[in-house]
Design a protein around this motif. Sequence first.
Motif, PDB file in Angstrom:
ATOM      1  N   GLU A 170      -2.008  -2.665  11.209  1.00 57.96           N
ATOM      2  CA  GLU A 170      -2.066  -1.217  11.346  1.00 57.96           C
ATOM      3  C   GLU A 170      -0.681  -0.585  11.258  1.00 57.96           C
ATOM      4  OE1 GLU A 170      -3.667   2.384  11.347  1.00 57.96           O
ATOM      5  OE2 GLU A 170      -4.776   0.481  11.254  1.00 57.96           O
ATOM      6  N   ALA A 171       0.346  -1.257  11.770  1.00 55.53           N
ATOM      7  CA  ALA A 171       1.697  -0.696  11.706  1.00 55.53           C
ATOM      8  C   ALA A 171       2.126  -0.494  10.256  1.00 55.53           C
ATOM      9  CB  ALA A 171       2.678  -1.616  12.432  1.00 55.53           C
ATOM     10  N   ASN A 172       1.821  -1.441   9.389  1.00 51.19           N
ATOM     11  CA  ASN A 172       2.133  -1.297   7.962  1.00 51.19           C
ATOM     12  C   ASN A 172       1.329  -0.173   7.338  1.00 51.19           C
ATOM     13  OD1 ASN A 172       3.765  -3.509   8.339  1.00 51.19           O
ATOM     14  ND2 ASN A 172       2.629  -4.873   6.959  1.00 51.19           N
ATOM     15  N   ARG A 173       0.056  -0.101   7.688  1.00 49.66           N
ATOM     16  CA  ARG A 173      -0.828   0.905   7.098  1.00 49.66           C
ATOM     17  C   ARG A 173      -0.387   2.323   7.465  1.00 49.66           C
ATOM     18  NH1 ARG A 173      -5.911  -0.837   5.393  1.00 49.66           N
ATOM     19  NH2 ARG A 173      -6.975   1.004   6.238  1.00 49.66           N
ATOM     20  N   ARG A 174       0.097   2.522   8.680  1.00 47.23           N
ATOM     21  CA  ARG A 174       0.535   3.860   9.099  1.00 47.23           C
ATOM     22  C   ARG A 174       1.700   4.364   8.265  1.00 47.23           C
ATOM     23  NH1 ARG A 174      -0.360   1.938  14.470  1.00 47.23           N
ATOM     24  NH2 ARG A 174       1.868   1.487  14.677  1.00 47.23           N
ATOM     25  N   ARG A 175       2.499   3.453   7.740  1.00 53.36           N
ATOM     26  CA  ARG A 175       3.651   3.857   6.932  1.00 53.36           C
ATOM     27  C   ARG A 175       3.266   4.232   5.502  1.00 53.36           C
ATOM     28  NH1 ARG A 175       5.527  -1.023   9.636  1.00 53.36           N
ATOM     29  NH2 ARG A 175       6.941  -0.476  11.354  1.00 53.36           N
ATOM     30  N   CYS A 176       2.026   3.932   5.116  1.00 54.82           N
ATOM     31  CA  CYS A 176       1.590   4.174   3.728  1.00 54.82           C
ATOM     32  C   CYS A 176       0.222   4.852   3.716  1.00 54.82           C
ATOM     33  CB  CYS A 176       1.533   2.860   2.960  1.00 54.82           C
ATOM     34  SG  CYS A 176       3.054   1.888   2.989  1.00 54.82           S
ATOM     35  N   PRO A 177       0.087   6.041   4.293  1.00 56.03           N
ATOM     36  CA  PRO A 177      -1.236   6.661   4.437  1.00 56.03           C
ATOM     37  C   PRO A 177      -1.934   6.954   3.115  1.00 56.03           C
ATOM     38  CG  PRO A 177       0.511   8.225   4.980  1.00 56.03           C
ATOM     39  CD  PRO A 177       1.162   6.882   4.867  1.00 56.03           C
ATOM     40  N   ALA A 178      -1.219   7.438   2.121  1.00 57.72           N
ATOM     41  CA  ALA A 178      -1.855   7.756   0.839  1.00 57.72           C
ATOM     42  C   ALA A 178      -2.333   6.489   0.137  1.00 57.72           C
ATOM     43  CB  ALA A 178      -0.882   8.522  -0.060  1.00 57.72           C
ATOM     44  N   THR A 179      -1.536   5.438   0.222  1.00 55.77           N
ATOM     45  CA  THR A 179      -1.929   4.160  -0.381  1.00 55.77           C
ATOM     46  C   THR A 179      -3.162   3.602   0.308  1.00 55.77           C
ATOM     47  OG1 THR A 179       0.384   3.704  -0.934  1.00 55.77           O
ATOM     48  CG2 THR A 179      -1.148   1.841  -0.978  1.00 55.77           C
ATOM     49  N   VAL A 180      -3.198   3.695   1.621  1.00 49.03           N
ATOM     50  CA  VAL A 180      -4.349   3.215   2.382  1.00 49.03           C
ATOM     51  C   VAL A 180      -5.603   4.009   2.025  1.00 49.03           C
ATOM     52  CG1 VAL A 180      -5.335   3.078   4.701  1.00 49.03           C
ATOM     53  CG2 VAL A 180      -3.010   2.247   4.273  1.00 49.03           C
ATOM     54  N   ASP A 181      -5.461   5.326   1.888  1.00 51.43           N
ATOM     55  CA  ASP A 181      -6.608   6.153   1.494  1.00 51.43           C
ATOM     56  C   ASP A 181      -7.121   5.735   0.120  1.00 51.43           C
ATOM     57  OD1 ASP A 181      -6.513   7.568   3.832  1.00 51.43           O
ATOM     58  OD2 ASP A 181      -5.448   9.295   2.987  1.00 51.43           O
ATOM     59  N   LEU A 182      -6.217   5.449  -0.786  1.00 51.56           N
ATOM     60  CA  LEU A 182      -6.615   4.999  -2.124  1.00 51.56           C
ATOM     61  C   LEU A 182      -7.361   3.682  -2.051  1.00 51.56           C
ATOM     62  CD1 LEU A 182      -6.417   5.144  -5.265  1.00 51.56           C
ATOM     63  CD2 LEU A 182      -4.239   3.898  -5.046  1.00 51.56           C
ATOM     64  N   LEU A 183      -6.835   2.733  -1.278  1.00 46.45           N
ATOM     65  CA  LEU A 183      -7.486   1.418  -1.152  1.00 46.45           C
ATOM     66  C   LEU A 183      -8.857   1.536  -0.498  1.00 46.45           C
ATOM     67  CD1 LEU A 183      -4.391  -0.670   0.002  1.00 46.45           C
ATOM     68  CD2 LEU A 183      -5.515  -0.782  -2.228  1.00 46.45           C
ATOM     69  N   ASP A 184      -8.960   2.398   0.516  1.00 47.69           N
ATOM     70  CA  ASP A 184     -10.235   2.555   1.207  1.00 47.69           C
ATOM     71  C   ASP A 184     -11.302   3.173   0.309  1.00 47.69           C
ATOM     72  OD1 ASP A 184      -9.216   1.428   3.482  1.00 47.69           O
ATOM     73  OD2 ASP A 184      -8.851   3.328   4.524  1.00 47.69           O
ATOM     74  N   ALA A 185     -10.876   3.888  -0.734  1.00 46.97           N
ATOM     75  CA  ALA A 185     -11.824   4.535  -1.637  1.00 46.97           C
ATOM     76  C   ALA A 185     -12.274   3.617  -2.774  1.00 46.97           C
ATOM     77  CB  ALA A 185     -11.195   5.808  -2.221  1.00 46.97           C
TER      78      ALA A 185
END
Length: 357
Positions: A170-185
């Motif tokens: 989660e610590a890594n994911r918080r630093r890359c919110p747009a990338t995480v949103d893209l991956l989740d989609a």
Amino acid sequence: EEEEGTTAQQKKTKNQRTGVWAMETGVAPEREALVRERVSAVLSEYGLSGIGKAAAMAYLRQLSKPEMERVRSWWLRRLNGRELEAPEGSHPGQVGCPEIFAGLRSSPFWRDGTSWLRRVEASAATVRKELLSLRDERFGFQPYRSPSGKSTDAGAWNVYYLDLHSCDVEANRRRCPATVDLLDAVPRKYGHAFFSATAPKTHITPHHGPTNKKLRCQLPLVCPSGGSCRLRVHDETVDLREGEALLFDDSFQHEAWNDHPDQSRIVLVFDVWHPDLSDKEIKFLNFLQTAALRKQRRLVAEKNQTQNNFTSKDDHQDDEAPCPRGKGKSNGKKKHHRAKEEEEEEEDSSSDDDLAD
């Protein structure tokens, strides 16, 4: 013919109790107990308890359905201890991959039916911006080493995890919110994503991924031009270009190069379930995979408790792995781990009631 006095409901109940291995493979009644014992032993290898095994049985009762055909073939081979053997008709380029599912289309690169890939490419600039913002981070990127041995014969390879199945990144994911949103989609995501960085003059040696039940996507974000960065999958080699995504089957032997003398290559890597697998097959395989990872985390935690240290990231495998160092969801005592796992298994089973029809 049914035995005299046996009602249809009684026969159905017996069949459900015996399972698909008896209903569909012609197991003789005298062998039923032996087969049931083997099924229980295989499920135990995934670390499943009574609750988890009951949930698994709900899946297994569906194996006679057409939408479970690929998993049915694999499960029967698994019961017979032949899951490591390549099934008949496997592509020669996949020889060396430890897990091959029969009935899945095989191609080194995939170029059709991937409209979502264009949306990934359209987000390249945003993802690249977040990636470059990590330059000031003290932690996150770490050396990647395969459990089968050294993964490079020149240079260096580092990774930054954004998704690692059920592990806590989660610590890594918080630093890359747009990338995480893209991956989740991304549809039918496999639960495995990371930034992959290779230093100048790096060669990632030939290797196979762990299974053909998934495909791998690479989105080049920082990539020297001039053909210095290449990817070979089976007998096809392509040049990497910034912003142009590649979808390939990493069960084929593959390798990669960054031959540039002074520039790094960084790509976003993530996996998706093979498009030929049905939704029900994916639910079952994901259930087993989650259980196996949970078991590995427990074993690592028990080892840590004994040795009073932490496991190295180097111990983990590409997909089926314990969590990164210090990232397990639980580091309590053994009884706490077991109780926690039983709660998680109950949650998993309660979300799959549709499979118990």
